[in-house]
Design an enzyme around this catalytic site. Structure first.
Site, PDB file in Angstrom:
ATOM      1  N   GLU A 273      84.334 -12.757  28.871  1.00  0.00           N
ATOM      2  CA  GLU A 273      85.148 -12.872  30.480  1.00  0.00           C
ATOM      3  C   GLU A 273      85.961 -14.239  31.341  1.00  0.00           C
ATOM      4  OE1 GLU A 273      81.229 -10.683  32.236  1.00  0.00           O
ATOM      5  OE2 GLU A 273      80.818 -10.135  31.031  1.00  0.00           O
TER       6      GLU A 273
ATOM      7  N   GLU B  70      78.019  -5.472  38.107  1.00  0.00           N
ATOM      8  CA  GLU B  70      76.536  -6.980  38.210  1.00  0.00           C
ATOM      9  C   GLU B  70      75.573  -6.046  39.509  1.00  0.00           C
ATOM     10  OE1 GLU B  70      78.596  -9.765  36.005  1.00  0.00           O
ATOM     11  OE2 GLU B  70      79.482  -9.911  38.229  1.00  0.00           O
TER      12      GLU B  70
ATOM     13  N   ASN C 253      81.211 -15.564  28.670  1.00  0.00           N
ATOM     14  CA  ASN C 253      82.181 -16.349  29.593  1.00  0.00           C
ATOM     15  C   ASN C 253      82.869 -17.178  28.991  1.00  0.00           C
ATOM     16  OD1 ASN C 253      80.611 -14.399  32.144  1.00  0.00           O
ATOM     17  ND2 ASN C 253      79.067 -15.793  31.469  1.00  0.00           N
TER      18      ASN C 253
END
Length: 595
Positions: A458, A545, A426
């Site tokens: 991400e 997810e 991330n």
């Protein structure tokens, strides 16, 4: 004699009749001429406003606004010369908020104080009477408050406009100081009262995605809904950028329920469907001589809001004494967190991402875990907020990325990794904006000898939309450096889909809130199906997810989803556990690993 009732304002009575007799003894309060003369004597105009044409029509003496008498019909923008700079824009914003206010006729209200060029103060009040029309009155307050005598003189407020002292200029609700004053007066009266403070969830994301102007319209609309939901004697305020408060007598339904019913209705603005949610904190109090001070009551309510936010978006909590110790606990947590970054307590754990058609591993997502020496493993939702508040997101990102790249280098040497294998990390907004990010990522990839896109970064939509053009340049440079780029939590943002074609994403991640509810909500499956179609059309990989069981994995595969992650496959694993999961998925035997 009966009063004249104009949009909730009562005028008339003996004093009003006396005014008319002084002007002309033949005028009657029941006649049109008499009513217009009464309005003139009260320094008041009637007005009608067409929302679609942005056109005013006035009835009365236009000299109150400094306009020529023949300007009975005038477009809103043409009023600029009569008002101080910015006032017409503020009025326009309130009308636009009223235009999108999906209320039945008679429910939408507008009220605000405005300053004329000659420094007089006027009060405009109205009500939406049909889908496209608002009716109201505008009154010159100068004579009533003696403003002409004091304009231009310095006073205790150091020249601040009168309406800004206790009123929020955007919404017309009380501001924090105004709320404290109003609440103090109410609490002097005996009775049972409830105070609820409501914090709009994800307002920063909304503000960045829609822009300040449209976000302001949302706030104005929420204020209108709040006025419609509570009686005039309730104390209503906008305490901060995204925080509203209501103090009123206790009753049924509860204040928090009435606020939620009023505020959490869908809003469509400029083609965007927005579902506002609020975290609410409540506190009860008895009014009278022994009542709590308003400032202390507000402090307790805001502590309850923090407790509600810890439960997730849409939570509600009541003030309890335990919250006082929680505040001290937060200070201790922050002190421990600073030490954790130095002493190596922050670790990267890895959640598998699986090919939904073959069941084989395709990658991992690196997730931060804090392994506390006394409290054990602390999940990110319990400490990431403190990391942001302490300004340490860049430090956290550096630890996770460096550790992950080192692990990828080791696995690349030890295993025949499948084509397209990756680990995603991330990337927060502070990291996107920091200097030397491109050089650091390029060096890490080069030194570890990683193939193109084996390290995937991400980003969330809200972080990218803080500055779309700058973000586009950074992401393009990161892709050139060899990183893959994924858009996380897709489907929860507020902005247009057009940026998808402009930014260098290669992967979309469907937010878990849609995946988790596919079994129970038809709309969720429709959204998932639409995102999958969009991904195929744009040539993007799609990861779902929140895949919690194999039945859900099979359903996603049937819809054409390529990859999934979630507890149905595995929770986040320590690096050694993740390596064992990888080896097993690739068919390596335990004795081969130990050799």
């Amino acid at each position: 004699m009966s009063d004249i009732n104009l949009f909730g304002w009562k005028m008339g009575g003996p004093s009003g009749q006396d005014v008319l007799r002084d002007v002309d003894p033949r005028l009657s309060i029941d006649s049109r001429a008499g009513q217009m003369e009464a309005l003139k004597s009260a320094d008041t105009l009637l007005w009608s406003y067409d929302l679609s044409q942005r056109l005013f029509e006035f009835k009365g003496d236009l000299r109150h606004l400094g306009l020529p008498p023949m300007w009975s019909r005038v477009f809103l923008d043409d009023l600029d010369p009569a008002f101080e700079a910015g006032e017409v824009d503020r009025l326009d914003s309130q009308f636009r908020a009223l235009d999108v206010h999906a209320a039945d006729p008679g429910e939408g209200h507008i009220q605000c104080l405005l300053r004329l060029r000659d420094h007089r103060l006027v009060y405009l009040k109205g009500r939406k009477v049909s889908r496209g029309q608002v009716l109201g009155v505008i009154t010159d307050l100068s004579r009533d408050i003696g403003l002409k005598k004091t304009i231009g003189k310095s006073d205790a407020h150091d020249g601040l406009p009168l309406q800004d002292i206790h009123t929020d200029p955007l919404t017309g609700l009380l501001n924090r100081q105004g709320f404290l004053n109003g609440a103090g007066q109410v609490l002097r009266k005996a009775g049972d009262y409830d105070l609820v403070v409501a914090d709009l969830n994800r307002f920063r994301r909304l503000n960045e995605a829609l822009g300040h102007e449209r976000a302001d319209i949302v706030l104005e609309l929420l204020a209108l809904r709040l006025r419609d939901a509570f009686p005039d004697h309730a104390v209503l305020a906008r305490l901060g950028e995204d925080e509203f408060a209501v103090l009123t007598q206790r009753g049924f339904p509860r204040v928090s329920e009435r606020m939620r019913n009023a505020l959490e209705r869908p809003i469509n603005i400029a083609g965007f469907d927005i579902q506002p949610t609020f975290s609410m904190g409540a506190v009860s109090v008895e009014g009278g001589d022994q009542a709590l001070e308003a400032a202390e009551l507000l402090r307790r309510a805001e502590m309850a809001v923090e407790a509600a936010q810890s439960k997730g978006a849409g939570g509600v909590a009541s003030y309890k004494r335990d919250l006082e110790s929680d505040g001290l606990t937060r200070l201790a947590l922050e002190a421990d967190l600073r030490k954790a970054f130095v002493s190596g307590e922050i670790h990267a754990w890895y959640q598998p991402i699986v090919n939904l058609h073959t069941g084989r591993i395709t990658g991992f997502e690196a997730l931060a875990r804090w392994v506390h020496p006394r409290r054990g493993v602390i999940a990110p939702d319990q400490f990431l907020g403190a990391v942001r508040d302490l300004g340490m997101m860049v430090d956290l990102g550096t630890i996770i990325m460096t550790t992950t790249v080192r692990l990828l280098g080791q696995w690349k040497q030890a295993y025949a990794l499948p084509s397209g294998f990756f680990i995603s990390v991330n990337l927060s907004a502070p990291e996107i904006e920091r200097l030397h990010l491109i050089e650091d990522v390029s060096r890490l990839i080069r030194d570890a000898g990683l193939p193109n896109k084996m390290l995937k970064l991400e980003v969330t939509e809200s972080d990218v939309m803080r500055d779309p053009q700058a973000s586009a340049r950074v992401l393009e440079d990161l892709r050139t450096a060899g990183a893959g780029i994924a858009l996380d939590d897709f489907g929860t943002g507020f902005s247009s889909l057009s940026y998808l074609a402009k930014l260098p994403f290669d992967t979309l991640k469907i937010d878990r809130s849609f995946v988790n509810t596919m079994k129970t909500e038809v709309s969720s499956e429709k959204i998932v199906r639409s995102i999958l179609t969009l991904g195929r059309d744009l040539g993007l990989d799609v990861v779902a997810e929140g895949v919690e069981d194999l039945a859900l994995a099979d359903r996603l595969a049937a819809l054409g989803c390529q990859m999934g992650q979630g507890w149905g496959f595995a929770k986040a694993l320590k690096s050694a556990e993740a390596e064992a999961f990888l080896a097993n998925s690739l068919g390596y035997k335990a004795d081969a690993l130990s050799a």
